[in-house]
Structures are given as C-alpha cells and as structure tokens.
Scaffold this active site. Structure first.
Site, PDB file in Angstrom:
ATOM      1  N   LYS A   1      13.861  -2.225  -8.375  1.00 52.43           N
ATOM      2  CA  LYS A   1      14.397  -1.435  -7.251  1.00 52.43           C
ATOM      3  C   LYS A   1      14.779  -2.351  -6.086  1.00 52.43           C
ATOM      4  O   LYS A   1      15.794  -2.144  -5.436  1.00 52.43           O
ATOM      5  CB  LYS A   1      13.321  -0.421  -6.823  1.00 52.43           C
TER       6      LYS A   1
ATOM      7  N   GLY B   1       0.806  -1.223   0.000  1.00 49.49           N
ATOM      8  CA  GLY B   1       0.000   0.000   0.000  1.00 49.49           C
ATOM      9  C   GLY B   1       0.835   1.267   0.000  1.00 49.49           C
ATOM     10  O   GLY B   1       2.024   1.250  -0.290  1.00 49.49           O
ATOM     11  N   TYR B   2       0.176   2.389   0.314  1.00 47.01           N
ATOM     12  CA  TYR B   2       0.793   3.721   0.236  1.00 47.01           C
ATOM     13  C   TYR B   2       1.437   3.862  -1.152  1.00 47.01           C
ATOM     14  O   TYR B   2       2.630   4.108  -1.302  1.00 47.01           O
ATOM     15  CB  TYR B   2       1.800   3.944   1.370  1.00 47.01           C
TER      16      TYR B   2
ATOM     17  N   GLN C   1      14.994  -8.824  -3.369  1.00 47.78           N
ATOM     18  CA  GLN C   1      13.654  -9.422  -3.251  1.00 47.78           C
ATOM     19  C   GLN C   1      13.352 -10.222  -4.528  1.00 47.78           C
ATOM     20  O   GLN C   1      12.834 -11.339  -4.472  1.00 47.78           O
ATOM     21  CB  GLN C   1      12.621  -8.313  -3.040  1.00 47.78           C
TER      22      GLN C   1
ATOM     23  N   HIS D   1       4.469   1.708  -8.129  1.00 51.49           N
ATOM     24  CA  HIS D   1       3.436   0.657  -8.085  1.00 51.49           C
ATOM     25  C   HIS D   1       2.544   0.726  -9.325  1.00 51.49           C
ATOM     26  O   HIS D   1       2.159  -0.303  -9.889  1.00 51.49           O
ATOM     27  CB  HIS D   1       2.545   0.818  -6.846  1.00 51.49           C
TER      28      HIS D   1
END
Ligand code: PAF
Length: 280
Positions: A146, A28-29, A150, A34
């Site tokens: 980025k 979120g945010y 991950q 995104h």
C-alpha cells in the site's frame, strides 16, 4: 507475549528469541493490514517482533502528530491474539535521545510522489526504520505494498547501508469492492465511501490497457484520470506511471514494468493506492 520499552530490555528479550526473526514495524492503531504483515512474518520466521512507535520525525509541520489515533491496549490484545512473541513500545526519548543528530536520507527515491507532497517525510521514515532495524536485528522485515514509495525508499536504504536482512512486501489488503484498507477510510462519509473504489477501478483500467499492449505511460495516466473523473467527489492530487525502482515518471514502459500510483482527496480524506505492472 512480552512487551518492552527500553533498548536494554529489547536487546535481552530479542536475544532469547529464535532465528529467523521477522520484524513488523508499525505506528499502532492496528488494522487487518498490519495483522496480514504479522501472519506473513509467522509463515516464514521462528519468532516475530512488532514495534509500535508514532514517529514524530515523519510528520510535517502541518500534519497533526497529536491527533494521530492511538489505542495501545487494543493493539496489544490484537497482537497477543495473533501470537506475536515480542512487542517493543519505545518512547520518543528512547528513539531520539537528547543530542540526537544522525539522519538517514535516501536522496532520489524520496523526492517524487508522496515525497513531493510531504517534504522530509521519507527522511523521518528511513531514519526511524534504520534505528529499529539496528535495535531488533531481524532477518526479515515486513511492509505493505500500500505504501509503495516507502517500500522503494527502504529497499534502496537496505541496499545502500548493507542491512543484513530481506525486505518482504505484502500485497495490499482490499475491501470486497477494491478499496484499499486504511485507518483513514473511517473518515469517509457514506457518499464518499461509495465513490472511493474509483481509485482501484482507475488502476485496473490502466492495467487492462497495459495487458492489451499499451506501453505509452501518458496513455495509462490518462486512463486513470478518466476513470477517476467518473467519481464526482474525487479530487485528484496526482496520478503517476513511474519506474518501479527509481520512481521517475516514464514516457514508455520498458522491460522493468511500472508502478501506477495516485493520491486522491474525498473531502478532507486523502487516499493513496497503487498497482505494480510486472515487466518481462
Ligand atoms: O508504515 C508505517 O507505519 C511507518 O511509516 C513505519 C514503517 C512504521 C515507520 O514509522
């Protein structure tokens, strides 16, 4: 756009969506980075599902989960405007019900770099992403370059656990001066913000040396350190020139290329960035 919370609601809504389905997991945010993942998903998929879940399992004891920024109404408005089909907003109890005890650990790739600074972080990421993949059942899943480690951890997990999906990596979204877009950039003072493009300058300095034929990894790490030294407010935590898949530090860059990466503090704000050196 439909929004759901529980697993049965998600399964019913997902079953009604046409394949191929693209999935964008988020905490979120939302920012432009995104939305770039959503656009990439829309470009190759018939339907797009976004999850918003601030995953407690990937926060360390010294990282403030309660302070993580949240703005669900704004996120939903952005996703609606972007044309997303379904948003899943699970509660912590949906993801980690009482008695939960199964964890996904990608043993080696999780250890260096960010993993060294944030023990247990990638175990939390791999576990939640595995659960989200199982629940949503996408054919494609989208992640930003980025967060290069991950991506490496999740790639290994997808291979090892035979997830029947393709992981799609979307290039880092940058400000015009090269600074990678991140929700953390708002914490920079004006002076820190002015010096923060030093990360990208350092990466491109090493890339230039690589393109000119330099294959000694230590020389590239030194080139990054030298470029960062030109920004007096930059406090370097690490610079790395590692194998792009295993993330082991390299002595010499071979045919598989390398991942250049770094973590740098400006005051209390920790910035990360990276760049892939393509191999032959
Ligand atoms: O990159 C993120 O926002 C998170 O690590 C992810 C992949 C949504 C898992 O919680």
């Amino acid at each position: 756009m439909k929004t759901v919370t529980t697993l049965p609601e998600l399964r019913t809504a997902r079953a009604a969506l046409p394949d191929p389905l693209g999935f964008v997991p988020t905490m979120g945010y939302l920012h432009e980075g995104h939305l770039a993942l959503v656009r990439a998903a829309q470009a190759c998929c018939q339907s797009v599902v976004v999850s918003i879940f601030v995953n407690p399992a990937q926060f360390g004891p010294n990282e403030d989960l309660a302070k993580y920024p949240r703005d669900i109404p704004r996120d939903l408005a952005l996703l609606e405007q972007a044309g997303v089909n379904l948003v899943w907003l699970p509660t912590p109890e949906v993801i980690y019900p009482p008695g939960f005890q199964t964890w996904v650990e990608v043993a080696e790739v999780s250890q260096p770099l960010e993993g060294g600074m944030r023990p247990g972080h990638f175990r939390g990421v791999a576990t939640v992403v595995a659960k989200l993949f199982n629940a949503v059942g996408p054919q494609f899943a989208f992640f930003g370059q980025k967060d290069a480690q991950q991506v490496a951890v999740l790639r290994q997990m997808v291979t090892d656990l035979h997830f029947p999906l393709e992981l799609v990596v979307v290039p880092t979204d940058r400000e015009p001066d090269g600074l990678a877009r991140s929700s953390r950039n708002v914490y920079l003072t004006a002076e820190e913000r002015a010096q923060a493009p030093a990360l990208y300058r350092a990466l491109t300095a090493a890339q230039t040396a690589y393109t000119a034929g330099e294959r000694d990894a230590e020389a590239l790490r030194a080139a990054m350190q030298a470029a960062l030294a030109a920004a007096p407010l930059a406090q370097v935590q690490y610079v790395s020139c590692a194998h792009p898949r295993t993330l082991a530090e390299l002595e010499t860059i071979g045919p598989e290329g390398a991942l250049l990466s770094m973590a740098v503090y400006f005051g209390k704000t920790r910035l990360i960035d990276n760049l892939v050196l393509q191999g032959k």
